[in-house]
Scaffold this active site. Structure first.
Site, short mmCIF file in Angstrom:
data_model
loop_
_atom_site.label_atom_id
_atom_site.label_comp_id
_atom_site.label_asym_id
_atom_site.label_seq_id
_atom_site.Cartn_x
_atom_site.Cartn_y
_atom_site.Cartn_z
N TYR A 155 62.99 42.40 39.59
CA TYR A 155 63.46 42.70 38.23
C TYR A 155 64.09 41.45 37.60
O TYR A 155 63.79 41.09 36.47
CB TYR A 155 64.48 43.84 38.30
CG TYR A 155 64.93 44.38 36.95
CD1 TYR A 155 64.12 45.23 36.21
CD2 TYR A 155 66.18 44.03 36.42
CE1 TYR A 155 64.55 45.73 34.99
CE2 TYR A 155 66.60 44.53 35.21
CZ TYR A 155 65.79 45.38 34.49
OH TYR A 155 66.20 45.87 33.27
N LYS A 159 62.87 39.33 34.32
CA LYS A 159 63.74 39.17 33.15
C LYS A 159 64.04 37.69 32.87
O LYS A 159 64.14 37.28 31.72
CB LYS A 159 65.04 39.97 33.35
CG LYS A 159 64.81 41.49 33.40
CD LYS A 159 64.11 42.00 32.15
CE LYS A 159 63.97 43.50 32.08
NZ LYS A 159 63.30 43.97 30.86
N1 LIG Z 1 69.24 50.54 30.29
C1 LIG Z 1 69.79 49.38 30.63
O1 LIG Z 1 70.94 49.32 31.12
C2 LIG Z 1 69.05 48.11 30.42
C3 LIG Z 1 69.77 46.90 30.58
C4 LIG Z 1 69.12 45.70 30.38
C5 LIG Z 1 67.77 45.69 30.03
N2 LIG Z 1 67.10 46.87 29.90
C6 LIG Z 1 65.69 46.78 29.52
O2 LIG Z 1 65.50 47.49 28.32
C7 LIG Z 1 64.17 48.00 28.29
C8 LIG Z 1 64.23 49.49 28.02
O3 LIG Z 1 64.96 50.11 29.07
P1 LIG Z 1 65.55 51.57 28.96
O4 LIG Z 1 66.82 51.56 29.69
O5 LIG Z 1 65.46 52.07 27.56
O6 LIG Z 1 64.48 52.31 29.90
P2 LIG Z 1 63.91 53.81 29.84
O7 LIG Z 1 63.30 54.06 31.18
O8 LIG Z 1 64.96 54.70 29.39
O9 LIG Z 1 62.77 53.66 28.77
C9 LIG Z 1 61.68 52.77 29.00
C10 LIG Z 1 60.48 53.22 28.22
O10 LIG Z 1 59.39 52.33 28.57
C11 LIG Z 1 58.25 53.14 28.80
N3 LIG Z 1 57.31 52.46 29.71
C12 LIG Z 1 57.49 52.21 31.03
N4 LIG Z 1 56.39 51.62 31.52
C13 LIG Z 1 55.51 51.49 30.50
C14 LIG Z 1 54.21 50.97 30.37
N5 LIG Z 1 53.54 50.45 31.43
N6 LIG Z 1 53.60 51.00 29.17
C15 LIG Z 1 54.25 51.53 28.10
N7 LIG Z 1 55.47 52.05 28.15
C16 LIG Z 1 56.09 52.03 29.34
C17 LIG Z 1 58.79 54.43 29.40
O11 LIG Z 1 57.86 55.49 29.30
C18 LIG Z 1 60.04 54.63 28.56
O12 LIG Z 1 59.78 55.35 27.37
C19 LIG Z 1 63.54 47.64 29.64
O13 LIG Z 1 62.78 46.47 29.48
C20 LIG Z 1 64.74 47.40 30.52
O14 LIG Z 1 64.44 46.53 31.57
C21 LIG Z 1 67.71 48.07 30.08
#
Ligand SMILES: NC(=O)c1ccc[n+]([C@@H]2O[C@H](COP(=O)([O-])OP(=O)(O)OC[C@H]3O[C@@H](n4cnc5c(N)ncnc54)[C@H](O)[C@@H]3O)[C@@H](O)[C@H]2O)c1
Length: 258
Positions: A155, A159
């Site tokens: 991961y 990133k």
């Molecule tokens: N939630 C956190 O704390 C956090 C922190 C830092 C970064 N992020 C990043 O933010 C982004 C969103 O995360 P989140 O927390 O909203 O996650 P989440 O799991 O709540 O939502 C992610 C979305 O991406 C979609 N997805 C996954 N694989 C996919 C694919 N192959 N094709 C199309 N869609 C796909 C899922 O269906 C979902 O709707 C990610 O890149 C994650 O790494 C999240």
């Protein structure tokens, strides 16, 4: 209305941060193409946006499959009659394993879904942006791309790669009027983290630990990240490119927890 008349492709728009960004962009006048692998939740996001009177269509898309990405970009142009102006690369997945126990298949899966997908989406929106001589790409990375956390080598690599790719593309496409930036969120309350809480014996304790990790005393909400994405997407940030903005409750300021 910061994005009036703009077409925005938002990946991962079915849930979490992507949904928050899609809702805010639509509220700010964008015509939104919501792309996600989760068709049911993606349709629900699009319906929720249309219910506000804004424009949004959902397209089921696996962002790690080039043909699907290409079709989603073409569908946005066809539906809205103009190329994509704003790309929010949000879709991503997390998986936990220390490096010495990590399967190569899981390493490859995380790199493909989190990093390669962002290259693919950029690749297919860039020609339209280059022809239009403007565009903004906002990639969602993570504070894990900047700092080491135990359990997430793949991961973190994905990133960190997003941050480097953002700088490279910013440099390359600035001459075409295209800006490329990224946002590094701290812990945000989304289905991704709800799943983590559901797996542990004492979710309340873990949540409080997350809150304490962030100097501002709370974990983030999708809207906290969405405001940053809006700034980077709209013309008010017209002199900002190649940057990684941390939206993280101050976690990146602290060396040790209190
Ligand atoms: N939630 C956190 O704390 C956090 C922190 C830092 C970064 N992020 C990043 O933010 C982004 C969103 O995360 P989140 O927390 O909203 O996650 P989440 O799991 O709540 O939502 C992610 C979305 O991406 C979609 N997805 C996954 N694989 C996919 C694919 N192959 N094709 C199309 N869609 C796909 C899922 O269906 C979902 O709707 C990610 O890149 C994650 O790494 C999240």
């Amino acid at each position: 209305m910061r994005l009036k008349g703009r077409v925005a492709l938002v990946t991962g728009a079915a849930m979490g941060i992507g949904k928050g960004i899609a809702l805010l962009f639509a509220d700010q006048g964008a015509k939104v193409m919501a792309a996600d692998i989760n068709t049911q939740a993606g349709d629900a996001t699009a319906e929720e946006i249309r219910a506000t009177g804004a424009q949004c269509i959902f397209r089921s898309t696996d962002v790690s499959v080039e043909a699907e990405v290409k079709n989603a970009v073409a569908a946005a142009q066809q539906e809205f009659g103009q190329p994509v102006d704003v790309l929010a690369n949000v879709a991503g997945i997390a998986h936990e394993s220390p490096a010495h126990l990590l399967d190569l298949a899981d390493w490859n899966r995380i790199l493909t879904v989190n990093l390669t997908s962002m290259f693919l989406c950029a690749k297919h929106v860039l020609p339209g942006m280059m022809a239009a001589k403007h565009g903004s790409i906002v990639n969602i990375t993570s504070i894990q791309g900047l700092f080491g956390f135990p359990g997430y080598p793949h991961y973190a690599a994905s990133k960190g790669g997003i941050i480097s790719m953002t700088r490279q593309m910013a440099r390359e496409y600035a001459k075409d009027g295209i800006r490329v930036n990224c946002i590094a969120p701290g812990t945000v309350e989304t289905p991704m983290n709800v799943k983590v809480l559901e797996r542990v014996p004492n979710p309340g304790e873990l949540r409080r630990a997350w809150e304490r990790m962030h100097p501002l005393g709370r974990i983030g909400q999708p809207i906290d990240v969405a405001w940053g994405a809006l700034f980077l997407a709209c013309d008010e940030s017209s002199w900002v490119t190649g940057q990684c903005i941390s939206i993280d409750g101050g976690i990146s300021c602290s060396v040790l927890p209190e």
